[in-house]
Design a protein around this motif. Structure first.
Motif, PDB file in Angstrom:
ATOM      1  N   GLU B 250       0.850  -1.235  -0.137  1.00 53.63           N
ATOM      2  CA  GLU B 250       0.119   0.016  -0.027  1.00 53.63           C
ATOM      3  C   GLU B 250       0.773   1.216   0.013  1.00 53.63           C
ATOM      4  O   GLU B 250       0.621   2.358  -0.765  1.00 53.63           O
ATOM      5  N   LEU B 251       1.745   1.059   0.545  1.00 50.70           N
ATOM      6  CA  LEU B 251       2.861   2.225   0.870  1.00 50.70           C
ATOM      7  C   LEU B 251       3.286   2.696  -0.395  1.00 50.70           C
ATOM      8  O   LEU B 251       3.386   3.949  -0.822  1.00 50.70           O
ATOM      9  N   THR B 252       3.975   1.798  -1.339  1.00 49.08           N
ATOM     10  CA  THR B 252       4.257   2.145  -2.660  1.00 49.08           C
ATOM     11  C   THR B 252       3.069   2.511  -3.739  1.00 49.08           C
ATOM     12  O   THR B 252       3.172   3.397  -4.421  1.00 49.08           O
ATOM     13  N   GLU B 253       2.001   1.718  -3.716  1.00 40.55           N
ATOM     14  CA  GLU B 253       0.866   1.898  -4.535  1.00 40.55           C
ATOM     15  C   GLU B 253       0.343   3.295  -4.308  1.00 40.55           C
ATOM     16  O   GLU B 253      -0.185   3.981  -5.266  1.00 40.55           O
ATOM     17  N   THR B 254       0.098   3.826  -3.024  1.00 44.01           N
ATOM     18  CA  THR B 254      -0.530   5.020  -2.877  1.00 44.01           C
ATOM     19  C   THR B 254       0.629   6.184  -3.061  1.00 44.01           C
ATOM     20  O   THR B 254       0.166   7.174  -3.117  1.00 44.01           O
ATOM     21  N   GLY B 255       1.788   5.826  -3.560  1.00 49.42           N
ATOM     22  CA  GLY B 255       2.696   6.657  -3.609  1.00 49.42           C
ATOM     23  C   GLY B 255       3.104   7.711  -2.474  1.00 49.42           C
ATOM     24  O   GLY B 255       4.226   8.649  -2.507  1.00 49.42           O
ATOM     25  N   VAL B 256       2.882   6.995  -1.358  1.00 47.85           N
ATOM     26  CA  VAL B 256       3.497   7.792  -0.090  1.00 47.85           C
ATOM     27  C   VAL B 256       4.938   7.443   0.028  1.00 47.85           C
ATOM     28  O   VAL B 256       5.696   8.115   0.373  1.00 47.85           O
ATOM     29  N   THR B 257       5.292   6.108  -0.452  1.00 51.86           N
ATOM     30  CA  THR B 257       6.843   5.696  -0.464  1.00 51.86           C
ATOM     31  C   THR B 257       7.183   5.668  -1.967  1.00 51.86           C
ATOM     32  O   THR B 257       6.283   5.120  -2.928  1.00 51.86           O
ATOM     33  N   PRO B 258       8.360   6.294  -2.429  1.00 48.09           N
ATOM     34  CA  PRO B 258       8.389   6.022  -3.778  1.00 48.09           C
ATOM     35  C   PRO B 258       8.811   4.622  -4.338  1.00 48.09           C
ATOM     36  O   PRO B 258       9.139   3.893  -3.500  1.00 48.09           O
ATOM     37  N   ARG B 259       8.477   4.397  -5.518  1.00 49.12           N
ATOM     38  CA  ARG B 259       8.704   2.802  -6.105  1.00 49.12           C
ATOM     39  C   ARG B 259       9.977   2.711  -5.738  1.00 49.12           C
ATOM     40  O   ARG B 259      10.598   1.398  -5.805  1.00 49.12           O
ATOM     41  N   THR B 260      11.070   3.697  -6.147  1.00 51.22           N
ATOM     42  CA  THR B 260      12.176   3.325  -6.093  1.00 51.22           C
ATOM     43  C   THR B 260      12.832   2.696  -4.767  1.00 51.22           C
ATOM     44  O   THR B 260      13.975   2.283  -4.405  1.00 51.22           O
ATOM     45  N   VAL B 261      11.991   2.776  -3.775  1.00 49.53           N
ATOM     46  CA  VAL B 261      12.445   2.164  -2.346  1.00 49.53           C
ATOM     47  C   VAL B 261      12.939   0.845  -2.759  1.00 49.53           C
ATOM     48  O   VAL B 261      13.457   0.410  -1.817  1.00 49.53           O
ATOM     49  N   THR B 262      12.559   0.158  -3.433  1.00 51.42           N
ATOM     50  CA  THR B 262      13.034  -1.153  -3.767  1.00 51.42           C
ATOM     51  C   THR B 262      14.298  -1.427  -4.058  1.00 51.42           C
ATOM     52  O   THR B 262      14.841  -2.481  -4.045  1.00 51.42           O
ATOM     53  N   THR B 263      15.113  -0.350  -4.106  1.00 52.91           N
ATOM     54  CA  THR B 263      16.468  -0.375  -4.315  1.00 52.91           C
ATOM     55  C   THR B 263      17.248   0.512  -3.085  1.00 52.91           C
ATOM     56  O   THR B 263      18.432   0.624  -3.216  1.00 52.91           O
ATOM     57  N   TYR B 264      16.184   0.857  -2.189  1.00 53.85           N
ATOM     58  CA  TYR B 264      17.055   1.644  -0.960  1.00 53.85           C
ATOM     59  C   TYR B 264      17.778   0.957  -0.209  1.00 53.85           C
ATOM     60  O   TYR B 264      17.176  -0.093   0.403  1.00 53.85           O
ATOM     61  N   VAL B 265      18.890   1.334   0.440  1.00 53.07           N
ATOM     62  CA  VAL B 265      19.452   0.832   1.617  1.00 53.07           C
ATOM     63  C   VAL B 265      19.495   2.178   2.586  1.00 53.07           C
ATOM     64  O   VAL B 265      18.878   3.248   2.106  1.00 53.07           O
ATOM     65  N   GLU B 266      19.947   1.976   3.600  1.00 50.21           N
ATOM     66  CA  GLU B 266      19.706   2.947   4.633  1.00 50.21           C
ATOM     67  C   GLU B 266      20.288   4.266   3.965  1.00 50.21           C
ATOM     68  O   GLU B 266      19.690   5.282   4.404  1.00 50.21           O
TER      69      GLU B 266
END
Lengths: 341, 441
Positions: B250-266
């Protein structure tokens, strides 16, 4: 590595041919080289033996290094791939020798997935690099005076260390502040997740490898182009061949041996690809860009599964040797047919 | 060549066999007897230590070494700089230890390592050298992750806990409270995003790595869905697990979290937050120091820190993955007694006070957090650490890396929209089972 496989198939023939080769450097008559003409065969044999001894003397440190670093480690890794190893206080113990690791590796979905990715990556990048590299070489050959400068600029990506290149592209692809991401956002209206989706991550990996390695193919092919004698082209011109026909019937067949070398080198490198996915995606998203080398690294060093890690490494080596042998055979057959035609 | 290939092959195998027989093990009792005595003769220890986050000023590791050397004038400690990336660090240190190298004598390692390292004899079991009440002063979660089959393989040094960082100024501008639930966080973030005040709502870590396993562990704990059961079998299943995975989606679907979070480290999530692009950030305690640093952060002075939210309902709040670093003793060390003494010193009060005053981490010794010095440091993560509900990752198996991979691979797929929560839970469950049986690569 090829030598060990040859040794297993016909070891006596291989070792005797190796023995012949080792005598290779000094079969010429010793007379003119050894100052005053020797009388009879005696002194010549002594000097030859002396030279051989000097040769061994100078070669021995290198041989020792190769033996410890390469031969030993390859054989040790082979041993580990069959062994049930247990680490214990003060060292490790080999409990038994089995083929279990190979069965486990070959039947695992992780390995099959990595194999497919590695094969696909190798096929696509080597093909693209060959086409683009040849095209670049053909352009470079016609450049004349500017060639040196263009060549120097073109070679820059090749000169970069892989990890540095991967990190550089990692910044460009970065989802938050990456230059390419920004560019796509301006063009498409939304922010693409380049390294976060399997297809685009694989595409990105291919782009970086092609960018990095095409110059290598170009410079090898360029060297080949320079070696083609001019009169072949004159003959083609007299026969009335157009530019396209000349390329297909004259240039390409002449380039074939050197292209084969370039392709062989590239297969070897692309199949062992590690640094690029390691830095760019860590094998992700999911396991989309997990190459055999990454899988081997994770199995051995992260999971501490020594036997299986060694088995992954060995199977990778066997496959890449097999690919190269197959390629050489196909290439040789084609070359022979080409010669006869 | 006189040296034929066959000779080389035979020689190599013979050398391999020789090395194998030469590496027979040592009895543990002998090692523990050696470890029980601190030598009176001069000795030098090598401590493998990555950079400890510091609140500017002197290098923390050096301060601790100097304090130890004052207590033990005959002992010297030399630093061996470890890598900062945990996985690369493990590869480097395991290569050295598996080869039975006597150095480093003591190495700082992740809290996820004890079971794996213990099972592979890469760390000395130290429980017999510790007093009975040793663990009373350390977090229970830290004790759980340091033990494997009743043996202790790591001595506590510092913990990493996760918090929710938020932009005080943006919440004030919109007159919104700090969210206490995920549902509230989604609403708040969207409202601020829609007003154009921030590009991203909530930043976290979802790249295919250990970072994501920590995030998943927390989301699952929020939903009260365990990964493993008491017997060590797979427990991941049911509506709780799906609820946690559904939130990530839901976080990525609603755009609250950017989709690029799937490549994020700290570091990626922290850079986006300190660059002023996000409203909320989930990160480890050290991020507070970076966010408050005016030279590195655009949002310094406008950042607040609270324990993580929970799900709507009466589930837990303030869940934090038990992260951190502990000292391990190399069983091949030639100075086992001195090595154990140093590792214990690092866990003790003097070293823990040095950490409290100088390092941007949470000391493992809980008691020092109640001291007045803790409040004087001015770091809210120190004073609020007691409010957290620490949860351990499923690390009590030597196959933890494979279990972790099974979790983060599926969680990454859900977050990236390549699998539904139900599919991902099913796949993760199957993959974890394969991992626990030792069949995963």
């Amino acid at each position: 590595m090829t030598s060990s496989s040859a040794a297993s198939s016909s070891s006596s023939a291989a070792s005797s041919s190796a023995a012949t080769v080792s005598r290779g450097p000094d079969p010429e008559p010793p007379g003119p080289r050894t100052g005053p003409a020797p009388r009879g065969g005696g002194p010549a044999r002594v000097s030859r033996r002396g030279r051989a001894r000097t040769g061994w003397f100078f070669a021995s440190p290198a041989l020792l290094v190769i033996a410890t670093v390469t031969v030993f480690s390859v054989l040790f890794s082979l041993l580990l791939s069959f062994a049930d190893v247990r680490l214990e206080y003060g060292g490790f113990r080999i409990l038994s020798l089995t083929g279990d690791h190979y069965a486990a590796v070959l039947s695992s979905p992780e390995w099959r997935h990595a194999l497919v990715f590695t094969f696909g990556f190798t096929a696509v990048t080597v093909f693209l690099e060959l086409v683009l590299g040849t095209a670049a070489a053909l352009v470079l050959e016609r450049l004349g005076a500017a060639r040196g400068w263009v060549l120097a600029v073109l070679l820059l990506p090749w000169a970069l260390i892989n990890v540095v290149a991967a990190q550089l592209w990692g910044y460009l692809f970065n989802g938050t502040y990456g230059g390419l991401t920004w560019l796509f956002e301006q063009l498409l209206g939304h922010q693409p997740d380049i390294l976060g989706q399997p297809a685009s991550a694989m595409g990105a990996m291919v782009v970086v490898d092609v960018w990095k390695t095409t110059p290598f193919v170009a410079i090898v092919v360029l060297a080949g182009l320079m070696l083609i004698p001019g009169d072949v082209y004159e003959a083609a011109e007299i026969d009335g061949a157009g530019a396209w026909t000349t390329f297909w019937k004259v240039t390409l067949p002449q380039l074939r041996p050197i292209m084969a070398i370039a392709v062989l080198f590239r297969i070897l490198q692309a199949f062992g690809i590690f640094d690029l996915p390691f830095v760019l995606t860590q094998g992700g998203p999911g396991t989309a860009t997990e190459s055999l080398a990454i899988l081997g690294y994770k199995t051995l060093f992260q999971n501490l599964d020594i036997g299986r890690g060694a088995a992954v490494a060995t199977t990778t080596a066997v496959i890449v040797i097999g690919c190269c042998l197959l390629f050489l055979r196909v290439f040789r057959t084609q070359a022979d047919e080409g010669g006869r035609a | 060549m006189a040296l034929s290939r066959r000779t080389l092959l035979a020689g190599g195998l013979a050398a391999g066999a020789g090395l194998t027989s030469g590496c027979a093990g040592k009895p543990l009792d002998t090692l523990l007897t050696q470890a029980a005595h601190v030598p009176r003769t001069p000795a030098t220890l090598v401590w493998w230590v990555p950079e400890i986050p510091s609140r500017k000023g002197p290098v923390v590791a050096d301060l601790i070494i100097r304090a130890f050397e004052r207590r033990h004038p005959n002992l010297r400690v030399r630093k061996s700089n470890a890598l900062s990336a945990t996985d690369a660090n493990r590869a480097a240190v395991t290569t050295q230890l598996a080869g039975a190298a006597p150095t480093p004598d003591v190495y700082l390692g992740d809290t996820t390592w004890p079971a794996q390292f213990g099972a592979n004899s890469l760390a000395l079991p130290v429980q017999t050298l510790l007093p009975k009440d040793f663990w009373a002063d350390y977090p229970a979660a830290l004790r759980r992750v340091s033990e494997y089959h009743g043996a202790v393989y790591a001595l506590p040094f510092y913990t990493d806990s996760s918090f929710l960082f938020y932009r005080k100024d943006l919440l004030a501008k919109h007159g919104l409270p700090v969210p206490r639930t995920w549902e509230e966080l989604l609403r708040t973030a969207r409202r601020i995003q829609r007003a154009g005040d921030a590009a991203y709502g909530f930043l976290w870590q979802a790249s295919v790595s250990e970072s994501l396993t920590c995030n998943v562990t927390e989301f699952l704990a929020d939903a009260q869905a365990p990964v493993l059961d008491k017997a060590g079998g797979v427990a991941l299943d049911g509506s709780g697990a799906e609820r946690a995975f559904a939130l990530m989606r839901e976080l990525t679907e609603t755009g609250v979290t950017p989709r690029t979070v799937t490549t994020y480290v700290e570091a990626d999530s922290q850079d986006a937050f300190t660059g002023g692009r996000g409203v909320f950030l989930r990160n480890w305690s050290y991020a507070w120091g970076n966010a408050a640093d005016r030279s590195a952060s655009k949002v310094a002075g406008r950042v607040g820190v609270v324990p993580r939210p929970g799900f709507d309902g009466d589930g837990p709040r303030g869940v934090s993955c038990a992260g951190g670093w502990s000292n391990f003793v190399n069983p091949n060390s030639r100075q086992l007694g001195a090595a154990v003494a140093f590792a214990r010193f690092c866990a003790g009060e003097e070293a823990q006070m040095i950490l409290l005053k100088n390092a941007g981490v949470i000391p493992a010794l809980e008691e020092v957090l109640t001291r007045p010095e803790a409040r004087r440091v001015g770091d809210p993560t120190l004073t609020r650490a007691k409010e957290l509900r620490l949860v351990a990752r499923p690390v009590q198996t030597p196959y933890y890396p494979q279990v972790s991979k099974a979790l983060y691979t599926q969680a990454n797929a859900v977050t990236g929209g390549r699998a539904t929560p139900a599919q991902a839970v099913r796949a993760a469950r199957a993959d974890i089972r394969t991992a626990l049986e030792g069949r995963a690569l």
